[in-house]
Design a protein around this motif. Sequence first.
Motif, PDB file in Angstrom:
ATOM      1  N   VAL A  23      35.842  50.277  -2.283  1.00  0.00           N
ATOM      2  CA  VAL A  23      36.917  49.608  -1.260  1.00  0.00           C
ATOM      3  C   VAL A  23      37.186  50.446  -0.243  1.00  0.00           C
ATOM      4  CG1 VAL A  23      37.507  47.940  -3.058  1.00  0.00           C
ATOM      5  CG2 VAL A  23      38.679  50.145  -2.901  1.00  0.00           C
ATOM      6  N   GLY A  24      37.417  49.990   0.954  1.00  0.00           N
ATOM      7  CA  GLY A  24      37.955  50.939   2.170  1.00  0.00           C
ATOM      8  C   GLY A  24      38.132  50.144   3.369  1.00  0.00           C
ATOM      9  N   ASN A  29      32.895  55.772   5.840  1.00  0.00           N
ATOM     10  CA  ASN A  29      33.650  56.991   6.418  1.00  0.00           C
ATOM     11  C   ASN A  29      34.940  57.055   5.572  1.00  0.00           C
ATOM     12  OD1 ASN A  29      31.702  57.895   8.093  1.00  0.00           O
ATOM     13  ND2 ASN A  29      32.163  56.100   9.540  1.00  0.00           N
ATOM     14  N   ASN A  30      35.581  55.508   5.291  1.00  0.00           N
ATOM     15  CA  ASN A  30      36.981  55.637   4.735  1.00  0.00           C
ATOM     16  C   ASN A  30      36.838  54.767   3.371  1.00  0.00           C
ATOM     17  OD1 ASN A  30      38.601  57.105   6.494  1.00  0.00           O
ATOM     18  ND2 ASN A  30      37.375  56.001   7.800  1.00  0.00           N
ATOM     19  N   PHE A  31      36.660  55.347   2.316  1.00  0.00           N
ATOM     20  CA  PHE A  31      36.518  54.364   1.192  1.00  0.00           C
ATOM     21  C   PHE A  31      36.788  55.157  -0.277  1.00  0.00           C
ATOM     22  CE2 PHE A  31      32.178  56.046   1.670  1.00  0.00           C
ATOM     23  CZ  PHE A  31      31.832  56.667   0.432  1.00  0.00           C
ATOM     24  N   TYR A  32      37.219  54.459  -1.221  1.00  0.00           N
ATOM     25  CA  TYR A  32      37.373  54.862  -2.615  1.00  0.00           C
ATOM     26  C   TYR A  32      36.229  54.139  -3.273  1.00  0.00           C
ATOM     27  CZ  TYR A  32      42.265  55.538  -1.502  1.00  0.00           C
ATOM     28  OH  TYR A  32      43.504  55.956  -0.839  1.00  0.00           O
ATOM     29  N   GLU A  33      35.530  54.903  -4.277  1.00  0.00           N
ATOM     30  CA  GLU A  33      34.515  54.470  -5.075  1.00  0.00           C
ATOM     31  C   GLU A  33      34.898  54.861  -6.451  1.00  0.00           C
ATOM     32  OE1 GLU A  33      30.168  54.712  -3.515  1.00  0.00           O
ATOM     33  OE2 GLU A  33      30.133  55.855  -5.512  1.00  0.00           O
ATOM     34  N   TYR A  34      34.356  53.837  -7.398  1.00  0.00           N
ATOM     35  CA  TYR A  34      34.564  53.916  -8.796  1.00  0.00           C
ATOM     36  C   TYR A  34      33.040  53.416  -9.257  1.00  0.00           C
ATOM     37  CZ  TYR A  34      35.964  51.814 -13.446  1.00  0.00           C
ATOM     38  OH  TYR A  34      35.934  51.943 -14.695  1.00  0.00           O
ATOM     39  N   GLU A  35      32.809  54.544 -10.048  1.00  0.00           N
ATOM     40  CA  GLU A  35      31.221  54.564 -10.514  1.00  0.00           C
ATOM     41  C   GLU A  35      31.241  54.830 -12.194  1.00  0.00           C
ATOM     42  OE1 GLU A  35      27.093  56.341  -9.381  1.00  0.00           O
ATOM     43  OE2 GLU A  35      28.914  57.736  -9.077  1.00  0.00           O
ATOM     44  N   ILE A  36      30.443  53.617 -12.733  1.00  0.00           N
ATOM     45  CA  ILE A  36      30.364  53.791 -14.245  1.00  0.00           C
ATOM     46  C   ILE A  36      29.012  54.025 -14.450  1.00  0.00           C
ATOM     47  CG2 ILE A  36      32.357  52.872 -14.979  1.00  0.00           C
ATOM     48  CD1 ILE A  36      30.718  50.138 -15.508  1.00  0.00           C
ATOM     49  N   PRO A  37      28.254  54.906 -15.595  1.00  0.00           N
ATOM     50  CA  PRO A  37      27.001  54.581 -15.936  1.00  0.00           C
ATOM     51  C   PRO A  37      26.850  53.479 -16.896  1.00  0.00           C
ATOM     52  CG  PRO A  37      28.277  56.493 -17.279  1.00  0.00           C
ATOM     53  CD  PRO A  37      29.068  55.826 -16.342  1.00  0.00           C
ATOM     54  N   LEU A  38      25.621  52.738 -16.526  1.00  0.00           N
ATOM     55  CA  LEU A  38      25.631  51.395 -17.475  1.00  0.00           C
ATOM     56  C   LEU A  38      24.809  51.611 -18.719  1.00  0.00           C
ATOM     57  CD1 LEU A  38      24.684  49.091 -14.411  1.00  0.00           C
ATOM     58  CD2 LEU A  38      26.694  49.245 -15.684  1.00  0.00           C
ATOM     59  N   LYS A  39      25.447  51.066 -19.676  1.00  0.00           N
ATOM     60  CA  LYS A  39      24.678  50.838 -21.167  1.00  0.00           C
ATOM     61  C   LYS A  39      23.748  49.595 -21.059  1.00  0.00           C
ATOM     62  CE  LYS A  39      26.177  50.144 -25.683  1.00  0.00           C
ATOM     63  NZ  LYS A  39      25.416  51.218 -26.895  1.00  0.00           N
ATOM     64  N   VAL A 120      29.677  46.230  -3.854  1.00  0.00           N
ATOM     65  CA  VAL A 120      29.338  46.519  -5.234  1.00  0.00           C
ATOM     66  C   VAL A 120      27.674  46.779  -5.475  1.00  0.00           C
ATOM     67  CG1 VAL A 120      29.127  45.709  -7.614  1.00  0.00           C
ATOM     68  CG2 VAL A 120      31.137  44.981  -6.117  1.00  0.00           C
ATOM     69  N   GLY A 121      27.286  47.820  -5.939  1.00  0.00           N
ATOM     70  CA  GLY A 121      26.081  47.995  -6.127  1.00  0.00           C
ATOM     71  C   GLY A 121      25.650  48.816  -7.285  1.00  0.00           C
ATOM     72  N   VAL A 122      24.250  49.202  -7.476  1.00  0.00           N
ATOM     73  CA  VAL A 122      23.856  49.556  -8.499  1.00  0.00           C
ATOM     74  C   VAL A 122      23.166  51.018  -7.884  1.00  0.00           C
ATOM     75  CG1 VAL A 122      21.916  49.522 -10.372  1.00  0.00           C
ATOM     76  CG2 VAL A 122      23.371  47.785  -9.651  1.00  0.00           C
ATOM     77  N   ARG A 123      23.120  52.182  -8.583  1.00  0.00           N
ATOM     78  CA  ARG A 123      22.548  53.368  -8.064  1.00  0.00           C
ATOM     79  C   ARG A 123      21.545  53.733  -9.320  1.00  0.00           C
ATOM     80  NH1 ARG A 123      27.409  55.996  -6.345  1.00  0.00           N
ATOM     81  NH2 ARG A 123      26.888  55.097  -4.546  1.00  0.00           N
ATOM     82  N   ASN A 124      20.392  54.265  -8.668  1.00  0.00           N
ATOM     83  CA  ASN A 124      19.555  55.039  -9.708  1.00  0.00           C
ATOM     84  C   ASN A 124      19.747  56.696  -9.670  1.00  0.00           C
ATOM     85  OD1 ASN A 124      17.379  55.799 -10.834  1.00  0.00           O
ATOM     86  ND2 ASN A 124      15.715  55.345  -9.114  1.00  0.00           N
ATOM     87  N   ARG A 125      20.197  56.969 -11.003  1.00  0.00           N
ATOM     88  CA  ARG A 125      20.353  58.249 -11.221  1.00  0.00           C
ATOM     89  C   ARG A 125      19.118  59.045 -11.260  1.00  0.00           C
ATOM     90  NH1 ARG A 125      24.929  59.068 -15.203  1.00  0.00           N
ATOM     91  NH2 ARG A 125      25.071  61.049 -14.280  1.00  0.00           N
TER      92      ARG A 125
END
Length: 139
Positions: A23-24, A29-39, A120-125
């Motif tokens: 959200v931002g 350039n200006n945001f907060y991001e919350y990230e969780i690893p998915l089970k 909202v998105g999904v990221r490949n680690r």
Amino acid sequence: NVHAEKVGDLPMNDGDVTLFFRVGTDYNNNFYEYEIPLKLTPPGVYDANSVDARNAVWPAENQVNFKFSEISIVKDERNSKYGYYSNLNQLSTPYSKNFDTHTITIVGNPNLATVKSIMVGVRNRKGADNSSSHCVEVW
């Protein structure tokens, strides 16, 4: 809650992909991001009336709980470290803090009163060799 299910034959483990919620005032350039690893949810057919089945499909570990108090902690920590009006390059560099189950990242100088974008998105680690591919269905 978020559901994540492996698709295909490629090997995949819990935490190989993450969900992020950003959200931002903009996306870059200006945001907060919350990230969780998915089970991952094991494949199969589940009884919709069973609490155990609901917990398997919607694991508690995949719950998004974006706490405003935590984003304040991260922003205050970053600003104390670099200075609020310091070098703008420091503010544009992602600053992250790990909490028990998730990570909060701040970029720039976001303000919740002026939120204009939500992503909202999904990221490949990817692994150390940067070649790990994953195929996952998320909802």
